[in-house]
Design a protein around this motif. Structure first.
Motif, PDB file in Angstrom:
ATOM      1  N   LEU A 122       0.831  -1.212   0.000  1.00  0.00           N
ATOM      2  CA  LEU A 122       0.000   0.000   0.000  1.00  0.00           C
ATOM      3  C   LEU A 122       0.860   1.255   0.000  1.00  0.00           C
ATOM      4  CD1 LEU A 122      -2.766  -1.146   2.487  1.00  0.00           C
ATOM      5  CD2 LEU A 122      -3.155  -0.344   0.138  1.00  0.00           C
ATOM      6  N   ASN A 123       1.948   1.237   0.751  1.00  0.00           N
ATOM      7  CA  ASN A 123       2.859   2.374   0.763  1.00  0.00           C
ATOM      8  C   ASN A 123       3.463   2.583  -0.625  1.00  0.00           C
ATOM      9  OD1 ASN A 123       4.394   4.434   2.344  1.00  0.00           O
ATOM     10  ND2 ASN A 123       6.126   3.205   1.663  1.00  0.00           N
ATOM     11  N   GLY A 124       3.842   1.500  -1.285  1.00  0.00           N
ATOM     12  CA  GLY A 124       4.369   1.599  -2.641  1.00  0.00           C
ATOM     13  C   GLY A 124       3.351   2.196  -3.589  1.00  0.00           C
ATOM     14  N   MET A 125       2.102   1.778  -3.446  1.00  0.00           N
ATOM     15  CA  MET A 125       1.043   2.337  -4.286  1.00  0.00           C
ATOM     16  C   MET A 125       0.893   3.832  -4.022  1.00  0.00           C
ATOM     17  SD  MET A 125      -1.680  -0.787  -3.962  1.00  0.00           S
ATOM     18  CE  MET A 125      -2.861  -0.225  -5.192  1.00  0.00           C
ATOM     19  N   GLY A 126       0.962   4.207  -2.761  1.00  0.00           N
ATOM     20  CA  GLY A 126       0.892   5.625  -2.414  1.00  0.00           C
ATOM     21  C   GLY A 126       2.028   6.417  -3.032  1.00  0.00           C
ATOM     22  N   GLU A 127       3.229   5.830  -3.028  1.00  0.00           N
ATOM     23  CA  GLU A 127       4.374   6.507  -3.636  1.00  0.00           C
ATOM     24  C   GLU A 127       4.185   6.674  -5.145  1.00  0.00           C
ATOM     25  OE1 GLU A 127       7.745   4.230  -2.344  1.00  0.00           O
ATOM     26  OE2 GLU A 127       7.804   5.229  -0.395  1.00  0.00           O
ATOM     27  N   VAL A 128       3.604   5.672  -5.785  1.00  0.00           N
ATOM     28  CA  VAL A 128       3.336   5.778  -7.229  1.00  0.00           C
ATOM     29  C   VAL A 128       2.329   6.895  -7.481  1.00  0.00           C
ATOM     30  CG1 VAL A 128       2.391   4.614  -9.263  1.00  0.00           C
ATOM     31  CG2 VAL A 128       3.882   3.359  -7.698  1.00  0.00           C
ATOM     32  N   HIS A 135      -2.751  13.236  -5.662  1.00  0.00           N
ATOM     33  CA  HIS A 135      -2.605  13.345  -4.212  1.00  0.00           C
ATOM     34  C   HIS A 135      -3.757  12.719  -3.433  1.00  0.00           C
ATOM     35  CE1 HIS A 135       1.014  15.637  -4.756  1.00  0.00           C
ATOM     36  NE2 HIS A 135       0.373  16.453  -5.585  1.00  0.00           N
ATOM     37  N   ASP A 136      -4.958  12.730  -4.014  1.00  0.00           N
ATOM     38  CA  ASP A 136      -6.089  12.108  -3.319  1.00  0.00           C
ATOM     39  C   ASP A 136      -5.876  10.599  -3.177  1.00  0.00           C
ATOM     40  OD1 ASP A 136      -7.410  14.515  -2.963  1.00  0.00           O
ATOM     41  OD2 ASP A 136      -8.573  14.313  -4.812  1.00  0.00           O
ATOM     42  N   ARG A 137      -5.479   9.965  -4.269  1.00  0.00           N
ATOM     43  CA  ARG A 137      -5.242   8.520  -4.210  1.00  0.00           C
ATOM     44  C   ARG A 137      -4.004   8.193  -3.369  1.00  0.00           C
ATOM     45  NH1 ARG A 137      -6.599   6.195 -10.200  1.00  0.00           N
ATOM     46  NH2 ARG A 137      -8.548   5.230  -9.577  1.00  0.00           N
ATOM     47  N   ALA A 138      -2.986   9.035  -3.441  1.00  0.00           N
ATOM     48  CA  ALA A 138      -1.800   8.832  -2.608  1.00  0.00           C
ATOM     49  C   ALA A 138      -2.202   8.891  -1.138  1.00  0.00           C
ATOM     50  CB  ALA A 138      -0.741   9.885  -2.916  1.00  0.00           C
ATOM     51  N   ALA A 144      -4.514   4.013   4.200  1.00  0.00           N
ATOM     52  CA  ALA A 144      -4.827   2.585   4.287  1.00  0.00           C
ATOM     53  C   ALA A 144      -3.620   1.794   4.782  1.00  0.00           C
ATOM     54  CB  ALA A 144      -5.276   2.066   2.922  1.00  0.00           C
ATOM     55  N   ALA A 145      -2.420   2.199   4.416  1.00  0.00           N
ATOM     56  CA  ALA A 145      -1.204   1.491   4.836  1.00  0.00           C
ATOM     57  C   ALA A 145      -0.957   1.617   6.335  1.00  0.00           C
ATOM     58  CB  ALA A 145       0.005   2.016   4.062  1.00  0.00           C
ATOM     59  N   LEU A 146      -1.450   2.697   6.948  1.00  0.00           N
ATOM     60  CA  LEU A 146      -1.256   2.871   8.390  1.00  0.00           C
ATOM     61  C   LEU A 146      -1.909   1.753   9.195  1.00  0.00           C
ATOM     62  CD1 LEU A 146      -1.755   6.714   8.845  1.00  0.00           C
ATOM     63  CD2 LEU A 146       0.364   5.417   9.162  1.00  0.00           C
ATOM     64  N   ILE A 147      -3.020   1.226   8.683  1.00  0.00           N
ATOM     65  CA  ILE A 147      -3.756   0.187   9.430  1.00  0.00           C
ATOM     66  C   ILE A 147      -2.936  -1.095   9.537  1.00  0.00           C
ATOM     67  CG2 ILE A 147      -5.857  -1.213   9.490  1.00  0.00           C
ATOM     68  CD1 ILE A 147      -7.207   1.267   8.063  1.00  0.00           C
ATOM     69  N   PRO A 148      -2.521  -1.704   8.430  1.00  0.00           N
ATOM     70  CA  PRO A 148      -1.709  -2.916   8.593  1.00  0.00           C
ATOM     71  C   PRO A 148      -0.322  -2.626   9.165  1.00  0.00           C
ATOM     72  CG  PRO A 148      -1.917  -2.378   6.270  1.00  0.00           C
ATOM     73  CD  PRO A 148      -2.832  -1.454   7.022  1.00  0.00           C
ATOM     74  N   ALA A 149       0.208  -1.419   8.944  1.00  0.00           N
ATOM     75  CA  ALA A 149       1.539  -1.084   9.461  1.00  0.00           C
ATOM     76  C   ALA A 149       1.557  -1.011  10.983  1.00  0.00           C
ATOM     77  CB  ALA A 149       2.026   0.234   8.869  1.00  0.00           C
ATOM     78  N   GLN A 161       6.921   4.004  10.246  1.00  0.00           N
ATOM     79  CA  GLN A 161       7.648   5.263  10.132  1.00  0.00           C
ATOM     80  C   GLN A 161       7.695   5.744   8.680  1.00  0.00           C
ATOM     81  OE1 GLN A 161      11.755   5.003  11.300  1.00  0.00           O
ATOM     82  NE2 GLN A 161      11.872   7.189  11.734  1.00  0.00           N
ATOM     83  N   ASN A 162       7.961   4.840   7.736  1.00  0.00           N
ATOM     84  CA  ASN A 162       8.007   5.227   6.323  1.00  0.00           C
ATOM     85  C   ASN A 162       6.655   5.703   5.827  1.00  0.00           C
ATOM     86  OD1 ASN A 162      10.722   4.862   5.748  1.00  0.00           O
ATOM     87  ND2 ASN A 162      10.469   2.692   5.351  1.00  0.00           N
ATOM     88  N   VAL A 163       5.611   4.992   6.202  1.00  0.00           N
ATOM     89  CA  VAL A 163       4.266   5.398   5.781  1.00  0.00           C
ATOM     90  C   VAL A 163       3.929   6.761   6.382  1.00  0.00           C
ATOM     91  CG1 VAL A 163       1.803   4.843   5.903  1.00  0.00           C
ATOM     92  CG2 VAL A 163       3.468   3.014   5.488  1.00  0.00           C
ATOM     93  N   SER A 164       4.226   6.940   7.657  1.00  0.00           N
ATOM     94  CA  SER A 164       3.951   8.219   8.327  1.00  0.00           C
ATOM     95  C   SER A 164       4.725   9.357   7.678  1.00  0.00           C
ATOM     96  CB  SER A 164       4.304   8.133   9.816  1.00  0.00           C
ATOM     97  OG  SER A 164       3.525   7.163  10.448  1.00  0.00           O
ATOM     98  N   LEU A 165       5.982   9.101   7.351  1.00  0.00           N
ATOM     99  CA  LEU A 165       6.792  10.132   6.708  1.00  0.00           C
ATOM    100  C   LEU A 165       6.242  10.470   5.323  1.00  0.00           C
ATOM    101  CD1 LEU A 165       9.297  11.932   6.810  1.00  0.00           C
ATOM    102  CD2 LEU A 165      10.595  10.016   5.864  1.00  0.00           C
TER     103      LEU A 165
END
Length: 181
Positions: A122-128, A135-138, A144-149, A161-165
């Motif tokens: 999910l984080n990778g998808m956000g980066e893409v 920005h809305d989809r990011a 969404a990545a915060l939940i499993p992270a 930490q990476n997702v939060s950053l």
């Protein structure tokens, strides 16, 4: 110092190693193609093999694609190769292809309950999406990545930490300084 390096490698290979296990050591040395002094210095040596691998981006990608398609490899190994390809696609601006790959990774890891890897996908998808300036989809992907992270008693703090950053950086880009900190 090509001459010194060639002399050093030649000296190491000619050395009589004291312990029996040393006799079966293999050495790998790199030679500068612009100054092939090492191969000249070792031309008459025995038990020497020279190999020039293709380490181009295309060759490396072909290797990872072969791993992904190889049914005899464990699924996790295949997915690791797919993860590298997804990141490579993003780096080369092949965003749709990257998103397809991250989606496959997410689908598998969410299905087997591997929260850490699902968060990474999910984080990778956000980066893409961020690179695409969507920005809305990011934002949706990072949120969404915060939940499993953060799942479980001992979540992988590095992923969180990476997702939060990434989420904070997105807020900064949007001028939302209050939520970026």
């Amino acid at each position: 110092d090509h001459v010194g390096y060639a002399a050093f490698v030649q000296g190491v290979l000619e050395h009589e190693f004291p312990n029996p296990w040393c006799h079966h050591l293999r050495f790998i040395a790199r030679e500068d193609p612009e100054a092939p002094l090492l191969s000249k210095a070792l031309a008459s040596a025995t038990s020497i093999d020279f190999f020039e691998p293709d380490l181009s981006t295309k060759a490396v990608e072909r290797s990872f694609e072969g791993d992904v398609e190889n049914d005899s490899l464990p699924i996790e190994a295949r997915l690791n190769s797919l993860m590298v390809l997804a990141a490579t696609d993003m780096a080369h601006g092949r965003f749709e292809r990257s998103l397809e790959r991250y989606s496959l990774i997410l689908k598998y890891y969410a299905g087997v309950g591997n929260h850490t890897m699902a968060a990474i996908a999910l984080n990778g998808m956000g980066e893409v999406y961020d690179r695409m300036e969507d920005h809305d989809r990011a934002n949706q992907a990072f949120q969404a990545a915060l939940i499993p992270a953060s799942h479980g008693e001992n979540p992988a703090w590095q992923i969180f930490q990476n997702v939060s950053l990434n989420l904070a950086n997105l807020r900064m880009k949007q001028g939302n300084f209050e939520q970026s900190g």
